[in-house]
Design a protein around this motif. Structure first.
Motif, mmCIF file in Angstrom:
data_model
loop_
_atom_site.group_PDB
_atom_site.id
_atom_site.type_symbol
_atom_site.label_atom_id
_atom_site.label_comp_id
_atom_site.label_asym_id
_atom_site.label_seq_id
_atom_site.Cartn_x
_atom_site.Cartn_y
_atom_site.Cartn_z
ATOM 1 N N ASN A 107 46.079 47.233 49.734
ATOM 2 C CA ASN A 107 47.281 46.437 49.455
ATOM 3 C C ASN A 107 46.870 44.992 49.160
ATOM 4 O OD1 ASN A 107 48.982 48.652 50.081
ATOM 5 N ND2 ASN A 107 48.714 48.202 52.245
ATOM 6 N N THR A 108 46.484 44.727 47.919
ATOM 7 C CA THR A 108 45.960 43.404 47.599
ATOM 8 C C THR A 108 47.036 42.409 47.155
ATOM 9 O OG1 THR A 108 45.431 44.014 45.316
ATOM 10 C CG2 THR A 108 43.700 44.347 46.986
ATOM 11 N N ALA B 102 46.867 38.190 46.976
ATOM 12 C CA ALA B 102 47.237 37.455 45.760
ATOM 13 C C ALA B 102 48.259 36.372 46.095
ATOM 14 C CB ALA B 102 47.795 38.410 44.710
ATOM 15 N N ALA B 103 49.210 36.693 46.962
ATOM 16 C CA ALA B 103 50.229 35.722 47.374
ATOM 17 C C ALA B 103 49.611 34.624 48.238
ATOM 18 C CB ALA B 103 51.341 36.435 48.136
ATOM 19 N N PHE B 104 48.752 35.007 49.169
ATOM 20 C CA PHE B 104 48.085 34.049 50.046
ATOM 21 C C PHE B 104 47.229 33.075 49.231
ATOM 22 C CE2 PHE B 104 44.386 32.829 52.641
ATOM 23 C CZ PHE B 104 45.019 32.253 53.733
ATOM 24 N N THR B 105 46.536 33.603 48.237
ATOM 25 C CA THR B 105 45.674 32.767 47.402
ATOM 26 C C THR B 105 46.476 31.654 46.736
ATOM 27 O OG1 THR B 105 44.112 34.552 47.028
ATOM 28 C CG2 THR B 105 44.124 32.803 45.417
ATOM 29 N N GLY C 121 41.916 41.426 42.423
ATOM 30 C CA GLY C 121 40.799 42.366 42.451
ATOM 31 C C GLY C 121 39.741 42.089 43.498
ATOM 32 N N THR C 122 40.026 41.200 44.424
ATOM 33 C CA THR C 122 39.077 40.894 45.485
ATOM 34 C C THR C 122 39.845 40.501 46.737
ATOM 35 O OG1 THR C 122 37.192 39.517 46.121
ATOM 36 C CG2 THR C 122 38.887 38.473 44.789
ATOM 37 N N ILE C 123 39.227 40.658 47.857
ATOM 38 C CA ILE C 123 39.846 40.168 49.088
ATOM 39 C C ILE C 123 38.922 39.166 49.761
ATOM 40 C CG2 ILE C 123 41.424 42.079 49.518
ATOM 41 C CD1 ILE C 123 39.278 43.210 51.455
ATOM 42 N N MET D 164 40.300 32.419 40.323
ATOM 43 C CA MET D 164 40.313 33.869 40.499
ATOM 44 C C MET D 164 41.195 34.553 39.448
ATOM 45 S SD MET D 164 38.235 34.184 42.961
ATOM 46 C CE MET D 164 38.353 35.892 43.377
ATOM 47 N N LEU D 165 41.777 33.782 38.541
ATOM 48 C CA LEU D 165 42.669 34.344 37.526
ATOM 49 C C LEU D 165 42.099 35.563 36.797
ATOM 50 C CD1 LEU D 165 44.328 31.145 36.016
ATOM 51 C CD2 LEU D 165 45.442 32.965 37.307
#
Length: 160
Positions: free
Chosen positions: A26-27, A31-34, A112-114, A121-122
Motif C-alpha cells: 500500500n504505497t 506518496a501522501a507522506f512524501t 515506487g519506493t518506500i 521522487m517524481l
C-alpha cells in the motif's frame, strides 16, 4: 502528522506507518507522506522571499536552506520557524499538508519506493503531474494560512 512536530516523534510514527503499509503493497500512504513532509520547508523558504516583512533577518537568511531541505524531504528545517511562532506555523502547515495528502490518497497515487521521498521522487510516482499539482495546492494553502494568521496577529498587536 508529519507537520505537527516537523521531524519529531509524531512525524516518525507517521513515517513508520507509511513504511509498514508500503511493505505490504500500500504505497499510497507513502506518496501522501512524501508530499506532506516537504511542504513546511518549501512553503517557508518561498515565504521568506515573497513576504520578507513577516520574518526577522535570521529567518530570511535561513529561507533558502529551509526551502532546499524541504525540497529534499527534510522537514526539520522548518522547526526554528515553528519554535518562534507556533500558532502561525504549525496549524497552517498541518492543514496544507493534510489537504495535499488527502488529495493524493483520494486519487490513489502510488510511489515506487518506500524509502527516501521528496520532490525528486517524481519519476517513481504513478501520476507525477497530479501529485505535483496536489503538492503545490498544499504549499499554497500553507502559505495562505500562515500569512493570514501572521497578519491577524500583527493587526492585534498594533491595536493593543
Amino acid at each position: 502528522m508529519s507537520n505537527l512536530d516537523m521531524g519529531g516523534p509524531v512525524n516518525k510514527a507517521a513515517y513508520l506507518f507509511c513504511i509498514g503499509a508500503g511493505a505490504n503493497g500500500n504505497t499510497e500512504f507513502y506518496a501522501a507522506f512524501t508530499a506532506a513532509k516537504c511542504i513546511p520547508g518549501m512553503s517557508l523558504g518561498i515565504m521568506t522571499f515573497v513576504f520578507p516583512k513577516l520574518f526577522d533577518e535570521e529567518d530570511r537568511l535561513a529561507g533558502p536552506s529551509t526551502g532546499i531541505l524541504g525540497f529534499c524531504g527534510i522537514t526539520e528545517g522548518a522547526i526554528p520557524y515553528a519554535v518562534k511562532d507556533p500558532i502561525s506555523i504549525i496549524p497552517a502547515h498541518m492543514i496544507g499538508g493534510g489537504i495535499a495528502a488527502a488529495l493524493i490518497l483520494s486519487s490513489k497515487i502510488q510511489i515506487g519506493t518506500i524509502a527516501g521521498g521528496a520532490v525528486f521522487m517524481l519519476p517513481v510516482i504513478s501520476e507525477p503531474l497530479a501529485w505535483l499539482a496536489y503538492f503545490v495546492i498544499g504549499i499554497a494553502v500553507s502559505m495562505t494560512l500562515t500569512v493570514a494568521i501572521k497578519m491577524m496577529k500583527k493587526r492585534k498587536a498594533v491595536k493593543a
